[in-house]
Design an enzyme around this catalytic site. Structure first.
Site, mmCIF file in Angstrom:
data_model
loop_
_atom_site.group_PDB
_atom_site.id
_atom_site.type_symbol
_atom_site.label_atom_id
_atom_site.label_comp_id
_atom_site.label_asym_id
_atom_site.label_seq_id
_atom_site.Cartn_x
_atom_site.Cartn_y
_atom_site.Cartn_z
ATOM 1 N N ARG A 71 0.834 -1.206 0.000
ATOM 2 C CA ARG A 71 0.000 0.000 0.000
ATOM 3 C C ARG A 71 0.869 1.256 0.000
ATOM 4 O O ARG A 71 0.592 2.234 0.688
ATOM 5 C CB ARG A 71 -0.951 0.020 1.207
ATOM 6 C CG ARG A 71 -1.866 -1.167 1.308
ATOM 7 C CD ARG A 71 -2.848 -1.265 0.140
ATOM 8 N NE ARG A 71 -3.689 -2.439 0.294
ATOM 9 C CZ ARG A 71 -3.369 -3.658 -0.159
ATOM 10 N NH1 ARG A 71 -2.238 -3.832 -0.819
ATOM 11 N NH2 ARG A 71 -4.171 -4.688 0.020
ATOM 12 N N SER A 124 -11.110 0.094 3.280
ATOM 13 C CA SER A 124 -10.254 -0.322 4.403
ATOM 14 C C SER A 124 -9.483 0.879 4.931
ATOM 15 O O SER A 124 -8.726 1.503 4.189
ATOM 16 C CB SER A 124 -9.283 -1.412 3.945
ATOM 17 O OG SER A 124 -9.983 -2.558 3.522
ATOM 18 N N GLU A 175 -4.568 3.934 6.017
ATOM 19 C CA GLU A 175 -4.335 3.964 4.577
ATOM 20 C C GLU A 175 -4.613 5.338 3.974
ATOM 21 O O GLU A 175 -3.845 5.806 3.142
ATOM 22 C CB GLU A 175 -5.191 2.909 3.870
ATOM 23 C CG GLU A 175 -4.710 1.481 4.058
ATOM 24 C CD GLU A 175 -5.366 0.525 3.073
ATOM 25 O OE1 GLU A 175 -5.798 0.984 1.999
ATOM 26 O OE2 GLU A 175 -5.445 -0.674 3.379
#
EC number: 1.3.1.98
Length: 349
Positions: free
Chosen positions: A173, A249, A345
């Site tokens: 990520r 998420s 994130e």
């Protein structure tokens, strides 16, 4: 003879509301916004005296951002479109998409044209241009697996540059564009290499269970079967941002070394984990959050989704500060109970 249209012309939208441009639905206002439909508009920004001195924020689908305040600068709404096969050889298709293309629509288009590979990444929110920044991933596949190259414009100079995978420095990520390159570039096009020999990725139990529920044996699954299964799983687990604001998420799945994992498993034998290269272990952040009792709980107008603990939601009227307060409370509890740090994130602005 009429003059051809100027692809670099920029139409400014003053005091532009941003709630419709972020999937959390958080109210914020940009001093200016501009819809970018041609790469030349990005390239001309540094020469435009109206905005060259202002902070700049490139925004795609707004699915990976939390606005904590109004933005005193210009928000550049990336709407560069286009999908095409730029070339093919005996082994693969090379497919390019504009940075403003919706990611899920692009994945569906590749399948419709007989070029599978990206189906595990179906229904991930956002745009093609945002995908490399985050190195999006799901169900055993990361975007970098099929990435070939991208074209980005350096906002300060207007210069276009091509980046290969090595230069993008993809991580979990993560990428160059989230670290050293953050805020410096606008991604205008991305090219993917899709092999003609399809490799199904069925390592996640959720996917095989969904296939089984549809009467499909894993060894008989087609790319469309996998695509449909992933879409069904995501729709069952994740709220629609149009109905309940969220950014998918919210936390990365933490990765720890083997020694720390052994110590954790000795205390928590049922901890959910996935082996990683180099002896590391990935933990399921949603499981950690759920075990701390956060699923379905709220702080003000921000809450943890009642079906997926990894997703924070806006129940109506939540501010960026509300979302961050909830995130910090979750991080504190996970740290105290498991000794593990959760990293968000989304980017906070």
């Amino acid at each position: 003879m009429p003059m051809p249209p100027d692809d670099s012309a920029l139409s400014l939208l003053p005091d532009h509301p941003l709630a419709a441009h972020n999937t959390f639905g958080i109210d914020a206002t940009a001093r200016f916004a501009a819809r970018i439909t041609h790469a030349a508009q990005f390239a001309a920004l540094h020469r435009d005296p109206r905005v060259a001195h202002l902070p700049q924020l490139v925004l795609g689908g707004g699915s990976n951002v939390v606005f904590t305040r109004d933005f005193d600068g210009i928000v550049l709404l990336d709407e560069i479109a286009g999908r095409r096969v730029v070339r093919e050889d005996d082994d693969a298709w090379y497919v390019e998409a504009g940075g403003g293309e919706t990611w899920h629509a692009f994945v569906a288009w590749t399948l419709e044209h007989g070029m599978p590979g990206l189906e595990n990444l179906a229904l991930i929110p956002g745009t093609v241009g945002a995908a490399p920044i985050q190195n999006i991933g799901a169900y055993g596949l990361e975007m970098k697996t099929y990435f070939d190259s991208l074209v980005a414009v350096e906002l300060a100079t207007g210069r276009s540059e091509r980046f290969d995978a090595a230069r993008c420095a993809f991580g979990y990520r993560d990428s160059f564009f989230k670290r050293e390159g953050r805020g410096r570039f606008a991604i205008v096009a991305v090219t993917f290499r899709l092999p003609k020999r399809w490799t199904p990725r069925l390592g996640y139990a959720d996917v095989t269970r969904e296939l089984d529920a549809r009467g499909i044996a894993p060894e008989a699954a087609t790319p469309r079967d996998v695509f449909d299964a992933v879409v069904a799983i995501r729709r069952a687990k994740l709220p629609d941002p149009l109905e309940l604001g969220n950014a998918g998420s919210f936390f990365k799945n933490p990765v720890i070394d083997a020694a720390r994992f052994d110590a954790l498993r000795a205390r928590v034998p049922d901890v959910v984990s996935y082996p990683q290269p180099g002896g590391q272990v990935k933990l399921a952040a949603g499981w950690l959050i759920d075990r701390c009792g956060w699923k379905g709980r709220a702080l003000g107008a921000a809450a943890v989704h009642d079906r997926q603990a990894l997703v924070l939601v806006n129940r109506g009227g939540a501010t960026g500060a509300d979302v961050l307060a909830l995130a910090r409370a979750i991080q504190d509890d996970v740290r105290k109970q498991f000794g593990v740090e959760l990293e968000p994130e989304p980017v906070c602005v």
